[in-house]
Design a protein around this motif. Structure first.
Motif: not given
Ligand SMILES: Nc1ncnc2c1ncn2[C@@H]1O[C@H](COP(=O)(O)OP(=O)(O)OP(=O)(O)O)[C@@H](O)[C@H]1O
Ligand SMILES: Nc1ncnc2c1ncn2[C@@H]1O[C@H](COP(=O)(O)OP(=O)(O)OP(=O)(O)O)[C@@H](O)[C@H]1O
Ligand SMILES: [Mg+2]
Ligand SMILES: [Mg+2]
Lengths: 363, 260, 244, 311, 384
Positions: B108, B111-113, B115-116, B118-121, B125, E204, E207-208, E211-213, E215, E237, E240
């Motif tokens: 990761d 990676h630069d995707s 947080v938003v 990721a939240a929106l998929g 991301h 929401l 999903r987070l 994701s990498r978030v 993790r 993070f 966030w």
């Protein structure tokens, strides 16, 4: 589930207020008064029996809101309460929207009568009567030139204190302001400021426990000013908790005291109350009793629906044990009096209306 | 000595802790593409060098350069993004995450995707997620532990944990990999395998900077060896030269025969 | 017999780390446990000193069944361990760490401290430094020095040479010999098997929680199976001069 | 700012007084936190029980008005012992019932925090149900004699007692932890419990002693509080507890001298701040200063002591 | 004290659940949502809350607590940061609704994003200087922040002081559907509104988490330094996590104010923060289903047992202690968190001193056999 709408069945009155939790005492006082009224009524023969149902809000605004909805759901015909100003603000709109009359024995916030609620009444004067009355008493009867006015940062305490501040200025006294945290222990910052200001009178808008703390710390710091407070502090507990420091404290209330009255009707109430509850009527007990009786009188006059009861109550002219009761169009008493009590030798002594009250000299 | 091709350079670095001078005016150059070993007695300042490189400490004096850019003063995660990864002297994995997830945390870093995102998929991301997973598996394969990809890290054997730590570090796509005593607590057979792995890593183009007390391993893999003693560099040469350097023997090896 | 372990079983949750292990240590001996990573050596030592509870089996120390005894009581009986990972008290100075070694005896006599400092002069230099800021090797020295402060009957050492420079490793083994000569029994866990076997009287080879071989240390040293896996062929360092 | 000047001395005296009480309570937080890294949320109730124990002692002795001389000293000592016993026992029972079982399971500190919150509610309610929710008054025991003035500040006997007693207790505790063998055991347990066992430290006992000693400090605070304010209540510990924990953090958690320093600093800041901005802003000022201090010194004024060093 | 070994029924269920094929899982989700919409029925209410209006209770406290717990779970459960002042964000949402609704007369749907934004900004303002602090320092600072917000609201004229704000507008009604008429007398529409927000929040947060978030948060929880060295910008993070938690808390606040019409600082006490923390941990910090269950219980039980009025808090306190002793990992822990919490490695470390005394040994031995959860001495953290 009780369905007591309109005609048939026993009409149910709802009591709303704190019955448990840390603010319960005032609520219990009112409930005891109201319950006495209802029991006396039901003991008579040939009357419509009435039930009284408890809705315990714990003095909490959000609980009051769901309890009010429960009252609506249960179709109770009228409400005794809500007891506190804070909870009234969330509960009253709901009751009003549901067209259920609600008569408070103790909520004194001025704003409550200004919302245009048709179903709202209260049997005591609001803070706009008490505050200026206190101020006039302080400035005129006590002849104070400088007054330190403290609030406890509660809705009630600040409202009262602000009203006192305003009127004192009109009366020409010098006013200094302060605040205390009713849950805190150490009021030294405030006491030091009082000490430095050296006022004639210290007024507290707040409740008895904060008042007890404050007088204790004031007297320990050798502050000599007369201590005055409002109905929130009017309880034997201020004397119990404040000890010797509380002696000489002057406590106002728009409620009168049933204890030691010479009026036979009031004496009868006091006797019945003591017989039923084993203790003297306390703050707002008489008001609770009066509210109960007003609503009962409406029912006895054949008013069974919420709507009819409300109309009846609005036009009532009733001689209560606490005071004569007659409402104006906003649901306030059309005329109201302020009374004064004093802590003398560790006991609350009723002095009568502020116009005639004479403080007992300390000693 | 210091070739211009040095990937990492320490320029007259001094590090003091209160009264203790852990490093004094050390110059080091790690050539790109090499396996570079740092050895020296206990307390000589080796781990301190790593802590300086990774931004855990800031040097009292001197500077550090990586790929021509100054890195002293950067925060640890910034250093990681520049292309430096490390393992720890005592293993520090994310114990309750699976082996694959451990590696993906490393991936990761590249990676630069947001947080938003990721939240929106968002698509970006999702692509990165897939990419991270694939690369993670490749790395587990490289270090030879694909079979435990789904196991939680703390359940792995010590050797596998070491390997996983290396895989996780490699996942950040470093140009330089710092290994602090990777052979500690390994038996000779395991050390042998470790040596093979380290060379494999070098062969895929990652420069390796190794701290190790096991001379067998050091001699077996390194292209160049520097020696620290009391915070000062006393040698920096080929393994064979270092091994016979009398100063090194006196300060560190004790006797040439001890080089096991 | 100073220590006798019979049919020991130890679990980590559902994982059975020790699967019925028996071993003995006689008074005055040096016994070594060798075995690959995860074989259960550390777990065995931890169970002996009471940091982990066995699910079955018994541990008898100095004639007393200590299987259910609390860890600190075992120390009072004369068991002391220098743990894996060193277990230095990071917020205490070197001196205080050493004093902790003698905790059960109260304040340690100066002679004990002097002995520790003479064994490890580096510690003397750093006696006021916080334990947590010592280098890895310095911490290892401190851990051993501290364990000696308790004057144990049985000293348990978990990989004492880990992270030490070759020069110090040699010294450590010499020190162990000396301690043993002065009457302390030692149970040693070591990856550095050849040095350890040369030092010890007897040895056990552990694999996945079981003893797979045991005997005189000398015999194991020449056992081919042991040689291959744990001793490594004689070192043949390839000399690489090319800088690719 | 004018008020700050005119009320400087009274604020200083009162700040030191309440600060001493914060400091004494903070010692309990700091000790337990140091050893178990647990915010003993129920420590405020440990203090509360102490105030009740002190109060009942006065009732038991039949005190109704102020005493002087030896009688006063005797009563104060009895009251203090009762407070220490009440708080100390509560703390130890708390450890046994609410924390030890979790500790034995190696549970997370978060679980322990919830257990602590639960225990706190429970204790408060027990006292609320048994003794009511109203303030209970202490009989006046000590004449609030003004000994002398500093500027406009009155130095009163009961305030002097608070400050002196707090200093003495904190010093004694500091000696105990840093000087005694048991104290060394406490520190070892704090830093690395496993290794402490290997050194022969009886962890259960150390933990118990930690709670006991922390509780006793709260008990002394309770006695001083009772004598000073002459009031208590089932929830008297709540706000004080938060303040005391703030003080512990301010001074550097796990640090005994830090707890006292933190308490005094907090008391002074509150009173100075209150005199300038009004008493209603006291808490805001206190917490703001806490944040500012932590930004500059992330481990408090004097740094952490007992706690495990961080990698 | 004998240790009670609960048979672990949750583990196998959650294992089976995670092995379920995706379509089957969606069927379960749909059923759950439909059931949630049917919940305010009177027949259910007469059992669930015989002494209060059930749909009112479903909105507050139940719905609002659940929403808050979902938000706080991001902070506590995911990122491992102990926030004891979460109520601050709830308050900020509430006051934003009240203030803008009263003065600018905007509509609920416009204020909602404002409230969320205001809370997020507050989260960042609080987080930026304090998130570099470790563990419990953060706890006390957040606690302080919660108090600062409450006290400030109580002292400023702008926020109405202790009187608070009243006459806050309800959300505008939508069309003439009875389910979408928002006024003081209605209750169900507010419940549906909070339900929709809960579902959105779950989507929401889920999903987070995957994701990498998520993790990164897990990595921070387990070993912050190692995470940093692996290139995880831990500070960012954590911030966030704070901001996302704050957003959800703010949304809950807006909704609360729009329903209750009148708010005062007393609606936002420290106690509420601690209830939400309790809800999160009790249910199973880190696992959404657990957190929701926890919040539901914390909100609902006191309502259900109104009859016991005076003993409610006592019983609640006692139950918390008991629950934590019996099931410290919460009612429905996630698998990973179960392991972490059992071992005490979850973000906040263990309670230390995991070594049993003599008297507990026998019990521990049988516990090992009956319990899937690890019991154990935690490896001491060596500091290099
Ligand atoms: N924070 C600190 N404060 C004080 N001294 C320190 C600190 N960190 C390291 N030192 C000292 O600096 C010296 C170098 O330590 P370093 O950890 O770099 O040694 P090392 O070469 O890695 O040794 P080893 O091989 O034993 O791991 C040691 O003497 C150590 O005690
Ligand atoms: N805390 C733990 N949780 C779960 N499993 C563990 C734990 N500690 C050890 N184990 C397991 O128990 C087994 C034995 O471990 P142990 O540490 O005793 O081995 P060892 O022989 O000392 O190995 P090493 O040479 O690596 O030190 C291993 O399979 C290991 O994975
Ligand atoms: Mg090192
Ligand atoms: Mg081991």
């Amino acid at each position: 589930k009780s369905k007591n709408s309109g005609g048939g069945g026993t009409p149910t009155l709802a009591f709303m207020g704190a019955l448990t939790g840390s603010n319960a005492q005032l609520g219990i006082n009112i409930y005891n008064g109201a319950k006495l009224a209802i029991d006396q009524h039901n003991a008579k023969s040939g009357v419509t029996k009435v039930t009284l149902k408890k809705y315990d809000t714990q003095g909490d605004a959000t609980q009051a809101s769901s309890q009010a909805k429960k009252v609506v759901q249960d179709k109770d015909v009228a409400v005794i309460g809500p007891a506190f100003s804070g909870e009234s603000k969330t509960a009253d709109p709901i009751l009003n929207a549901a067209k259920i009359p609600f008569v408070s024995a103790s909520a004194t916030a001025v704003a409550l009568a200004q919302s245009g609620w048709k179903y709202f009444h209260r049997v005591l004067a609001n803070d706009d009567v008490q505050g200026p009355g206190d101020a006039d008493f302080i400035a005129k009867t006590l002849g104070a030139k400088s007054v330190y006015v403290i609030d406890d940062q509660s809705e009630y305490g600040l409202g009262l204190a602000d009203a006192v501040r305003k009127q004192l200025k009109t009366d020409g006294a010098t006013v200094k302001n302060g605040s205390i945290d009713p849950k805190g222990s150490d009021y030294s910052t405030t006491v030091n400021a009082i000490k430095a200001a050296n006022p004639d009178v210290v007024f507290l808008g707040g409740y008895y426990d904060a008042a007890a703390r404050l007088v204790k710390q004031m007297r320990a710091a050798t502050v000599k000013a007369t201590f005055v407070s409002g109905d929130g502090s009017l309880d034997q507990k201020i004397a119990d908790q404040g000890g010797a420091s509380a002696n000489g404290a002057l406590l106002s209330c728009t409620c009168s005291s049933a204890v030691g009255s010479t009026n036979p009707k009031v004496q009868a109430f006091e006797k019945a109350y003591v017989a039923k509850w084993g203790s003297e009527p306390a703050t707002y007990s008489a008001e609770g009793y009066d509210v109960g009786n007003i609503l009962l009188q409406a029912i006895d006059n054949g008013k069974k629906s919420a709507q009819d009861i409300n109309t009846y109550v609005a036009s009532i002219d009733y001689q209560g044990v606490s005071k004569p009761i007659k409402f104006n169009s906003t649901g306030e008493l059309s005329q109201s009096l302020l009374f004064m009590s004093e802590v003398v030798n560790d006991k609350i002594k009723f002095l009568g209306p502020t116009s005639t009250a004479k403080p007992v000299p300390a000693g | 000595m210091t070739e211009s091709a040095a990937l990492l350079e320490l320029r007259t670095v001094t590090q003091q802790f209160g009264g203790v001078t852990a490093l004094s005016e050390v110059d080091l150059g790690v050539p790109e593409g090499a396996i570079f070993a740092l050895i020296g007695p206990n307390g000589a300042g080796k781990t301190t060098v790593f802590n300086l490189i990774t931004g855990v400490y800031r040097p009292t004096a001197g500077s550090l350069w990586f790929g021509g850019a100054k890195i002293s003063g950067k925060r640890p995660h910034e250093v990681a993004r520049v292309g430096i990864a490390r393992t720890f002297q005592n293993i520090r994995l994310f114990d309750n995450m699976s082996a694959l997830e451990n590696v993906m945390v490393g991936a990761d870093a590249r990676h630069d995707s947001s947080v938003v995102g990721a939240a929106l998929g968002l698509r970006r991301h999702r692509r990165e997620e897939r990419d991270g997973r694939e690369r993670g598996m490749q790395l587990l394969d490289l270090v030879g532990i694909t079979r435990v990809a789904e196991d939680t890290a703390k359940g792995l054997s010590y050797g596998d944990q070491r390997r996983l730590e290396i895989a996780r570090a490699l996942a950040t796509q470093p140009r330089l990999l710092l290994l602090d005593e990777p052979a500690a607590g390994m038996n000779p057979a395991e050390k042998e395998q470790l040596g093979v792995l380290i060379r494999k890593i070098r062969d895929i183009g990652v420069t390796v900077f190794l701290i190790e007390h096991d001379m067998g391993l050091v001699m077996q893999v390194s292209d160049r060896v520097a020696v620290l003693d009391f915070g000062q560099k006393i040698a920096d040469d080929t393994p064979s030269a270092v091994r016979t350097d009398p100063r090194v023997i006196e300060a560190y090896l004790g006797a040439p025969a001890d080089a096991t | 017999m100073l220590l006798e372990i019979a049919d020991l079983q130890v679990h980590y949750g559902k994982i059975e780390a020790i699967k019925g292990l028996s071993l003995q240590v006689d008074e005055g001996e040096i016994v070594t446990l060798i075995g690959s990573n995860g074989a259960g050596k550390t777990t065995t030592l931890k169970t002996i000193s009471g940091l982990r509870r066995p699910t079955a089996g018994s541990i008898v120390f100095d004639g007393q069944d200590i299987t259910k005894l609390a860890g600190h009581r075992r120390v009072q009986l004369g068991l002391c361990q220098a743990p894996e990972g060193r277990g230095i008290f990071p917020g205490m100075t070197v001196l205080e760490n050493l004093e902790m070694g003698a905790y059960i005896r109260g304040k340690p006599p100066a002679a004990d401290l002097d002995r520790a400092f003479s064994l490890f002069p580096r510690l003397a230099e750093r006696r006021r430094q916080q334990g947590g800021t010592l280098s890895g090797g310095e911490q290892q020295m401190l851990a051993i020095g501290r364990a000696l402060m308790a004057h144990p009957k049985l000293l348990l050492l978990d990989e004492p040479s880990m992270g030490l420079a070759p020069l110090i490793v040699t010294q450590i083994f010499a020190i162990l010999r000396e301690i043993n000569n002065s009457g302390t029994t030692i149970l040693l866990v070591e990856q550095n098997a050849s040095s350890a076997l040369q030092l010890s009287d007897r040895a056990y080879l552990l694999e996945t929680g079981r003893v797979v071989m045991s005997g005189a240390a000398h015999d194991l040293l020449y056992e081919p199976a042991v040689r291959d896996a744990y001793l490594g062929a004689a070192p043949q360092p390839e000399e690489r001069t090319d800088t690719s | 700012m004018h008020a700050f000047v005119t009320q400087f001395w009274p604020s200083t005296i009162d700040g030191l007084t309440i600060g001493s009480i914060y400091g004494l309570i903070a010692l309990g937080y700091t000790l337990v936190y140091g050893v178990l890294r647990l915010i003993n949320f129920a420590h405020s109730e440990v203090f509360m029980v102490g105030t009740f124990a002190s109060l009942f002692t006065l009732h038991g002795l039949g005190i109704t008005h102020a005493e002087t001389g030896f009688a006063l000293v005797g009563v104060l000592i009895l009251m203090g012992l009762a407070g220490m016993a009440g708080s100390g026992i509560t703390a130890v029972v708390l450890e046994r019932v609410a924390y030890r079982p979790l500790r034995k399971r190696g549970s997370s500190r978060l679980a322990a925090l919830i257990s602590a919150i639960g225990a706190s509610f429970f204790l408060q309610e027990v006292f609320a149900l048994r003794y009511g929710r109203d303030l209970l008054s202490f009989p006046p025991l000590m004449n609030k004699t003004v000994l002398f003035h500093i500027g406009s500040g009155q130095v009163r006997a009961d305030k002097v007692l608070v400050v002196v007693a707090a200093l003495v207790m904190a010093l004694a505790l500091d000696r105990f932890v840093n000087g005694s063998r048991l104290g060394r055991g406490v520190r070892a347990t704090a830093q690395d419990p496993d290794t402490a066992v290997l050194m022969g430290v009886n962890i259960d006992r150390i933990v118990m002693i930690t709670f006991l000693v922390g509780g006793m400090m709260a008990g002394v605070a309770a006695m001083l509080y009772g004598n000073y304010f002459e009031l208590t209540q089932y929830n008297v510990g709540f706000l004080l507890g938060i303040k005391a924990f703030t003080a512990a953090v301010l001074g550097g958690i796990g640090n005994i001298r830090g707890a006292l320093l933190g308490g005094l600093t907090l008391g002074l800041i509150e009173n100075y701040g209150g005199s300038v901005f009004g008493a209603q802003w006291k808490d805001v000022i206190a917490f703001t200063v806490l944040v500012l201090v932590l930004m500059v010194r992330p481990t408090g004024l004097l740094g952490e002591k007992l706690t495990r060093a961080r990698a | 004290m004998r240790r009670i070994g609960l048979p672990d029924v949750i583990g196998p269920i959650s294992d089976r659940w995670s092995r379920l094929p995706t379509p089957a899982r969606y069927v379960v989700y749909v059923i759950a949502i439909v059931a949630a919409f049917a919940l305010p029925a009177d027949s259910i209410g007469s059992f669930m809350s015989p002494q209060s209006d059930w749909s009112a209770i479903l909105f507050y406290p139940i719905g609002v607590y659940i929403l808050l717990a979902i938000g706080l779970n991001v902070v506590v459960g995911q990122a491992g940061l102990l926030d004891l002042g979460y109520v601050a964000f709830f308050a900020i949402g509430g006051y934003t609704m009240g203030k803008i609704g009263l003065s600018l007369k905007w509509d609920f749907w416009v204020i909602l994003p404002c409230g969320i934004a205001a809370a997020a900004v507050a989260g960042v303002i609080l987080g930026a200087p304090t998130l570099r602090l470790r563990g419990d320092y953060l706890a006390i600072v957040t606690l302080g922040f919660g108090e600062i917000i409450r006290i400030t609201a109580n002292n400023l004229n702008f926020t109405g002081g202790p009187r608070g704000l009243s006459g806050i507008p309800n959300p505008p009604s939508v069309g003439s559907f009875s389910a979408l008429q928002f006024n003081v007398a209605t209750t169900k529409p507010f419940y549906y509104l909070v339900l929709v927000m809960i579902i959105l929040a779950i989507v929401l947060v889920k999903r987070l988490e995957r994701s990498r978030v998520g993790r990164a948060w897990a990595a921070i929880r387990e070993d912050e330094d190692a995470a940093e060295v692996m290139g995880v910008p831990t500070f960012r993070f954590k911030l966030w996590a704070f901001a996302i938690g704050a957003c959800i808390g703010g949304a809950a606040g807006v909704l609360f104010a729009a329903q209750t019409i009148s708010i005062t600082p007393e609606d936002f006490p420290f106690l509420l923060s601690s209830y939400i923390v309790v809800a999160v941990v009790l249910g199973g910090s880190g696992n959404l289903a657990g957190v929701i269950l926890g919040a539901f219980l914390v909100a609902w039980l006191p309502e259900r047992f109104r009859g016991f009025a005076d003993y409610r808090v006592l019983a609640f306190g006692g139950a918390l202690v008991l629950m934590m002793i019996v099931r410290p990992e919460g009612l429905l822990p996630s698998r990973r968190r179960r392991a972490e919490l059992a071992e005490g490695t979850g973000g906040m470390g263990s309670l230390g001193g995991g070594v049993g005394g003599a008297q507990t040994q026998a019990v521990r031995i049988e516990a090992v056999e009956t319990d899937a959860v690890q019991t154990g001495a935690v490896e001491s953290e060596a500091a290099p």
